[in-house]
Design a protein around this motif. Structure first.
Motif, PDB file in Angstrom:
ATOM      1  N   ALA A   1       0.879  -1.125   0.144  1.00 29.00           N
ATOM      2  CA  ALA A   1      -0.085  -0.164  -0.205  1.00 29.00           C
ATOM      3  C   ALA A   1       1.037   1.246   0.147  1.00 29.00           C
ATOM      4  O   ALA A   1       1.824   1.390   0.667  1.00 29.00           O
ATOM      5  N   GLY A   2       0.436   2.376  -0.691  1.00 21.95           N
ATOM      6  CA  GLY A   2       1.147   3.482  -0.933  1.00 21.95           C
ATOM      7  C   GLY A   2       1.508   4.136   0.346  1.00 21.95           C
ATOM      8  O   GLY A   2       2.480   4.936   0.584  1.00 21.95           O
ATOM      9  N   ALA A   3       0.723   3.866   1.438  1.00 19.59           N
ATOM     10  CA  ALA A   3       0.969   4.713   2.760  1.00 19.59           C
ATOM     11  C   ALA A   3       2.288   3.898   3.573  1.00 19.59           C
ATOM     12  O   ALA A   3       2.618   4.616   4.391  1.00 19.59           O
ATOM     13  N   GLN A   4       2.598   2.648   3.141  1.00 20.89           N
ATOM     14  CA  GLN A   4       3.669   2.075   3.917  1.00 20.89           C
ATOM     15  C   GLN A   4       4.841   2.736   3.646  1.00 20.89           C
ATOM     16  O   GLN A   4       5.756   2.754   4.840  1.00 20.89           O
ATOM     17  N   PRO A   5       5.497   3.059   2.626  1.00 19.96           N
ATOM     18  CA  PRO A   5       6.843   3.609   2.520  1.00 19.96           C
ATOM     19  C   PRO A   5       7.304   4.505   3.519  1.00 19.96           C
ATOM     20  O   PRO A   5       8.248   4.738   4.110  1.00 19.96           O
ATOM     21  N   PRO A   6       6.522   5.838   3.293  1.00 17.17           N
ATOM     22  CA  PRO A   6       6.829   6.733   4.491  1.00 17.17           C
ATOM     23  C   PRO A   6       7.021   6.444   6.000  1.00 17.17           C
ATOM     24  O   PRO A   6       7.639   6.743   6.598  1.00 17.17           O
ATOM     25  N   GLN A   7       5.768   5.474   6.200  1.00 20.45           N
ATOM     26  CA  GLN A   7       5.799   4.734   7.657  1.00 20.45           C
ATOM     27  C   GLN A   7       7.162   4.223   7.759  1.00 20.45           C
ATOM     28  O   GLN A   7       7.648   4.419   9.010  1.00 20.45           O
ATOM     29  N   MET A   8       7.541   3.169   6.737  1.00 18.48           N
ATOM     30  CA  MET A   8       8.681   2.354   7.195  1.00 18.48           C
ATOM     31  C   MET A   8       9.948   3.173   7.257  1.00 18.48           C
ATOM     32  O   MET A   8      10.818   2.816   8.116  1.00 18.48           O
ATOM     33  N   LEU A   9       9.944   4.304   6.461  1.00 19.87           N
ATOM     34  CA  LEU A   9      11.095   5.312   6.771  1.00 19.87           C
ATOM     35  C   LEU A   9      11.253   6.026   8.053  1.00 19.87           C
ATOM     36  O   LEU A   9      12.105   5.916   8.613  1.00 19.87           O
ATOM     37  N   ALA A  10      10.065   6.450   8.414  1.00 25.14           N
ATOM     38  CA  ALA A  10       9.920   7.132   9.688  1.00 25.14           C
ATOM     39  C   ALA A  10      10.099   6.229  10.844  1.00 25.14           C
ATOM     40  O   ALA A  10      10.674   6.784  11.972  1.00 25.14           O
ATOM     41  N   ASP A  11       9.832   4.980  10.768  1.00 27.83           N
ATOM     42  CA  ASP A  11      10.116   4.023  11.676  1.00 27.83           C
ATOM     43  C   ASP A  11      11.490   3.318  11.805  1.00 27.83           C
ATOM     44  O   ASP A  11      11.844   2.743  12.719  1.00 27.83           O
ATOM     45  N   GLY A  12      12.263   3.755  10.723  1.00 26.85           N
ATOM     46  CA  GLY A  12      13.538   3.174  10.892  1.00 26.85           C
ATOM     47  C   GLY A  12      13.626   1.613  10.132  1.00 26.85           C
ATOM     48  O   GLY A  12      14.648   0.987  10.471  1.00 26.85           O
ATOM     49  N   GLU A  13      12.350   1.194   9.676  1.00 28.20           N
ATOM     50  CA  GLU A  13      12.359  -0.204   9.304  1.00 28.20           C
ATOM     51  C   GLU A  13      13.255  -0.457   8.092  1.00 28.20           C
ATOM     52  O   GLU A  13      13.926  -1.548   7.974  1.00 28.20           O
ATOM     53  N   VAL A  14      13.310   0.729   7.113  1.00 31.70           N
ATOM     54  CA  VAL A  14      14.284   0.664   6.089  1.00 31.70           C
ATOM     55  C   VAL A  14      15.066   2.021   6.070  1.00 31.70           C
ATOM     56  O   VAL A  14      14.468   2.932   6.541  1.00 31.70           O
ATOM     57  N   VAL A  15      16.165   2.045   5.359  1.00 34.31           N
ATOM     58  CA  VAL A  15      16.978   3.163   5.121  1.00 34.31           C
ATOM     59  C   VAL A  15      16.653   3.832   3.899  1.00 34.31           C
ATOM     60  O   VAL A  15      16.889   5.115   3.986  1.00 34.31           O
ATOM     61  N   MET A  16      15.971   3.177   2.838  1.00 31.88           N
ATOM     62  CA  MET A  16      15.503   3.932   1.674  1.00 31.88           C
ATOM     63  C   MET A  16      14.350   3.115   0.975  1.00 31.88           C
ATOM     64  O   MET A  16      14.365   1.678   1.275  1.00 31.88           O
ATOM     65  N   SER A  17      13.155   3.541   0.257  1.00 37.91           N
ATOM     66  CA  SER A  17      12.461   2.812  -0.133  1.00 37.91           C
ATOM     67  C   SER A  17      12.003   3.474  -1.626  1.00 37.91           C
ATOM     68  O   SER A  17      11.967   4.689  -1.499  1.00 37.91           O
ATOM     69  N   THR A  18      11.288   2.540  -2.356  1.00 33.35           N
ATOM     70  CA  THR A  18      10.636   2.960  -3.486  1.00 33.35           C
ATOM     71  C   THR A  18       9.367   3.604  -2.946  1.00 33.35           C
ATOM     72  O   THR A  18       8.810   3.262  -2.021  1.00 33.35           O
ATOM     73  N   ALA A  19       8.677   4.385  -3.608  1.00 36.63           N
ATOM     74  CA  ALA A  19       7.232   5.250  -3.286  1.00 36.63           C
ATOM     75  C   ALA A  19       6.959   5.947  -4.226  1.00 36.63           C
ATOM     76  O   ALA A  19       7.629   6.152  -5.065  1.00 36.63           O
ATOM     77  N   TYR A  20       5.628   6.317  -4.243  1.00 38.79           N
ATOM     78  CA  TYR A  20       4.818   7.272  -4.792  1.00 38.79           C
ATOM     79  C   TYR A  20       5.338   8.569  -4.636  1.00 38.79           C
ATOM     80  O   TYR A  20       5.295   9.059  -3.313  1.00 38.79           O
TER      81      TYR A  20
END
Length: 367
Positions: A225-244
């Motif tokens: 879901a498009g809402a996931q990448p910003p959340q994953m970045l904010a939580d530190g789950e990933v260091v970078m992510s593809t996103a819309y």
């Protein structure tokens, strides 16, 4: 800073919108129609820029529903003859496929409103954004982003950096589909933008893309879901992510996140407004499509979310973000500073190959 030319254009836009509203108000109207979009911040922007002003101008209430894309629900409605969706905001590849299947109404471009200066619609829309069954509305892109706070030294700058675990260690976020990931893999592997689909269309090129994905596979966190990448970045789950790009823009501007978009290798896509075949509210649906596809309406959307307009004349009307006053230009995928190495998605290629690649991608994930 606004120029005198932009101020003049805005004045013309206001006058034009008033005339359009008066014309629409003079028609007898159905009580309501249903418009379907993707939810979230984009749907909110669409509602404020298009659906609410249209309802005010015509007296036709627009009921807005959200979906996750695809054609399953449209097929079901058309096949059983019970069409209750009227206007649907679709990815251009879905429009191409649905039009071929007879699921959408034909839209005559000559019926679309001209640009503010009288330019015919066919000459005003960006090349490729009008089709037999779709009217272009926004140009958006899949990019990758990172949190600047997590990179105190060297920072990612190219699509190749996304795949460089040695220089930039850490987990990556990627959408759980082949689309975009295969293109990014070839771009990161040195394939020029003009050659990506030619290479991807060969067995060797397709293998090359999967081989490149193999190099980071065990560090990927998959999102859907498009809402996931910003959340994953904010939580530190990933260091970078593809996103819309629009999702990252909202996180930057509305939430104050220190995210940075890497535009190198961005994958441009186009959405179109389409009318479901067999709707008993065809006239009202066409009026909504015409209203939403004016330069003024598209610019109104572009001042709410960072998606470029499908009409050339709408660009100069997009100045600052309505809520924060941020200059929108540098945040748009179509801004010249972001287009140096942009790749435009080949929707026809994906229509022809999507089923096969979905199967191969699923098998690759399961290995």
């Amino acid at each position: 800073m606004r120029t005198d030319g932009v101020m003049t254009a805005l004045a013309r836009a206001s006058a034009f919108t008033t005339v359009i509203a008066a014309c629409f108000t003079g028609h007898a109207a159905a009580q309501s129609i249903t418009a379907v979009s993707y939810g979230g911040s984009y749907q909110k922007a669409s509602t404020e820029a298009w659906y609410e002003p249209f309802a005010a101008a015509t007296g036709i209430r627009v009921d807005v529903e959200d979906f996750n894309g695809g054609l399953a629900q449209i097929r079901a409605q058309v096949e059983v003859g019970n069409v209750y969706w009227d206007v649907v905001d679709l990815n251009a590849s879905d429009v191409t496929l649905a039009c071929d299947e007879g699921l959408l109404e034909y839209v005559d471009p000559e019926t679309l409103p001209p640009g503010p200066g009288g330019t015919p619609a066919e000459d005003d829309f960006i090349s490729g954004t009008l089709s037999d069954c779709g009217v272009g509305n926004v140009v958006w892109s899949t990019i990758y982003a990172y949190d600047a706070n997590r990179f105190p030294g060297a920072r990612p700058e190219t699509i190749a950096d996304f795949f460089d675990l040695e220089k930039f260690p850490g987990r990556r976020g990627m959408r759980r589909v082949p689309m975009a990931n295969l293109e990014f893999a070839l771009l990161a592997d040195g394939v020029p933008t003009d050659d990506v689909y030619a290479v991807l269309g060969t067995p060797e090129g397709l293998g090359r893309a999967f081989d490149k994905l193999d190099t980071i596979k065990d560090q990927v966190v998959w999102w859907e879901a498009g809402a996931q990448p910003p959340q994953m970045l904010a939580d530190g789950e990933v260091v970078m992510s593809t996103a819309y790009n629009g999702r990252i823009f909202n996180a930057q501007v509305l939430e104050g996140q220190s995210f940075v978009i890497v535009w190198d290798g961005q994958l441009l896509d186009i959405n179109q407004l389409a009318i479901v075949a067999g709707t008993p509210r065809l006239d009202e649906a066409m009026r909504l499509v015409s209203f939403a596809s004016t330069a003024e309406a598209l610019a109104d959307l572009g001042r709410r979310i960072s998606y470029g307009p499908a009409r050339e004349s709408a660009g100069p009307l997009i100045t600052t973000h309505l809520e924060t006053g941020v200059e929108m230009g540098p945040h748009l995928p179509t801004h010249p500073s972001n287009m140096a190495r942009a790749l435009r998605r080949d929707w026809t290629w994906w229509v022809d190959n999507q089923d096969e690649l979905n199967e191969r991608f699923s098998a690759w994930l399961a290995r």
